[in-house]
Design a protein around this motif. Structure first.
Motif, PDB file in Angstrom:
ATOM      1  N   PHE A   1       0.823  -1.112   0.046  1.00  0.00           N
ATOM      2  CA  PHE A   1      -0.108   0.012   0.010  1.00  0.00           C
ATOM      3  C   PHE A   1       0.933   1.254   0.073  1.00  0.00           C
ATOM      4  CE2 PHE A   1      -2.393  -3.175   2.087  1.00  0.00           C
ATOM      5  CZ  PHE A   1      -3.647  -3.262   1.640  1.00  0.00           C
ATOM      6  N   VAL A   2       2.055   1.123  -0.555  1.00  0.00           N
ATOM      7  CA  VAL A   2       3.041   2.096  -0.721  1.00  0.00           C
ATOM      8  C   VAL A   2       2.535   3.749  -0.808  1.00  0.00           C
ATOM      9  CG1 VAL A   2       5.385   2.754  -1.511  1.00  0.00           C
ATOM     10  CG2 VAL A   2       5.032   0.568  -1.183  1.00  0.00           C
ATOM     11  N   THR A   3       1.975   3.754  -2.038  1.00  0.00           N
ATOM     12  CA  THR A   3       1.599   5.295  -2.138  1.00  0.00           C
ATOM     13  C   THR A   3       0.448   5.640  -1.479  1.00  0.00           C
ATOM     14  OG1 THR A   3       2.363   4.893  -4.455  1.00  0.00           O
ATOM     15  CG2 THR A   3       0.760   6.696  -4.147  1.00  0.00           C
ATOM     16  N   TYR A   4      -0.672   4.692  -0.968  1.00  0.00           N
ATOM     17  CA  TYR A   4      -1.591   5.081  -0.385  1.00  0.00           C
ATOM     18  C   TYR A   4      -1.334   5.451   1.112  1.00  0.00           C
ATOM     19  CZ  TYR A   4      -6.078   4.770   2.291  1.00  0.00           C
ATOM     20  OH  TYR A   4      -7.164   5.214   2.846  1.00  0.00           O
ATOM     21  N   SER A   5      -0.271   4.552   1.746  1.00  0.00           N
ATOM     22  CA  SER A   5       0.029   4.844   3.263  1.00  0.00           C
ATOM     23  C   SER A   5       0.856   5.892   3.066  1.00  0.00           C
ATOM     24  CB  SER A   5       0.604   3.682   3.784  1.00  0.00           C
ATOM     25  OG  SER A   5       1.964   3.429   3.100  1.00  0.00           O
TER      26      SER A   5
END
Length: 277
Positions: free
Chosen positions: A154-158
């Motif tokens: 969830f790299v971009t989201y988190s």
């Protein structure tokens, strides 16, 4: 400073469904006039008609895709032309992606940051001067429990939600003595359309909450001048305990949990994205 309830106007982004629609309903029920923003014009108009009929409040609709470069400017121009001042800004619109970062469509990731970060900052920047001129106002920025820790897959989201949290806390410290309240709402898994395309397996964390409970917690927290609110006991405990451990260890621990979203996924190269409003 408590902002008067009379003649209040709230602007809610991502208002066509999920938390945004719930914010609109609860704010209308307490007598606030509304400006509803989303890209789904038909759903916005249906919601607006229902709120006008049920609560006798003024409801304006602005159809706007927040992923567009000048979205905040367009909304601000519409507000000025209509002579509408905003007392409460609810930056709710957002969407997320889950999966292997290198296999997620780059354009989708760019649009995610435009909605979750750039539009949020742009609208806040556009509306804060008016709040300061009136001597007060309120802002709710919808983050996530994902913003408290690095989340592989969830790299971009988190990472975007970490920005929302820190932006909100910093802005609160800067504007608090000038009459503007800022709250970061950081819910865990919530019963919205967010997981319709990502899949229920991405609902990592505490028990899934109903939108009504999350919005009630946000409005109660704003009334009490809280800096941030994490609805749900399990979510709150996790959010408060996680940052106290070494960051590298947290990232490694998170990976053991979040990798479930890609384990056995028959669509490993697909973009897994969902919107909230």
């Amino acid at each position: 400073m408590t902002v008067e309830r009379s003649a209040r106007t709230a602007l809610v982004t991502g208002a066509s469904s999920g938390l945004g629609a719930e914010f609109a309903a609860q704010l209308a029920a307490r007598g606030d006039d509304l400006v509803l923003v989303a890209r789904s014009g038909d759903r916005l108009e249906r919601l607006a008609a229902r709120l006008r009929a049920n609560h006798k409040v003024r409801v304006e609709v602005i159809v706007q895709d927040l992923a567009e470069q000048d979205a905040a400017r367009r909304i601000s121009t519409r507000l000025t032309a209509a002579g509408i001042g905003v007392d409460l800004l609810v930056n709710n619109a957002g969407f997320g992606s889950a999966g292997h970062f290198g296999e997620i469509d780059a354009e989708s990731e760019r649009e995610q940051l435009m909605v979750n970060v750039v539009a949020l900052v742009g609208l806040t920047h556009a509306l804060v001067p008016g709040m300061l001129a009136k001597g007060g106002g309120e802002i709710i920025n919808v983050g996530s429990t994902a913003g408290f820790q690095p989340s592989p897959y969830f790299v971009t989201y988190s990472s975007g939600k970490a920005f929302v949290l820190n932006f909100s806390l910093a802005l609160r410290a800067e504007l608090g003595d000038r009459g503007v309240r800022v709250l970061a709402l950081c819910p865990g898994p919530t019963e919205t359309a967010f997981f319709d395309r990502v899949g229920k397996g991405a609902a990592i964390g505490g028990k899934t909450m109903a939108p009504a409970a999350v919005v009630r917690a946000a409005l109660r927290g704003l009334e009490r001048n809280r800096a941030y609110v994490v609805p749900g006991l399990g979510n709150a405990l996790s959010a408060h305990l996680t940052p106290r451990r070494p960051r590298r260890m947290i990232a490694a621990m998170a990976k053991r949990v979040t990798r479930s979203v890609v384990a056995g996924d028959p669509r490993p190269k697909a973009t897994l994205a969902a919107t909230d409003g």
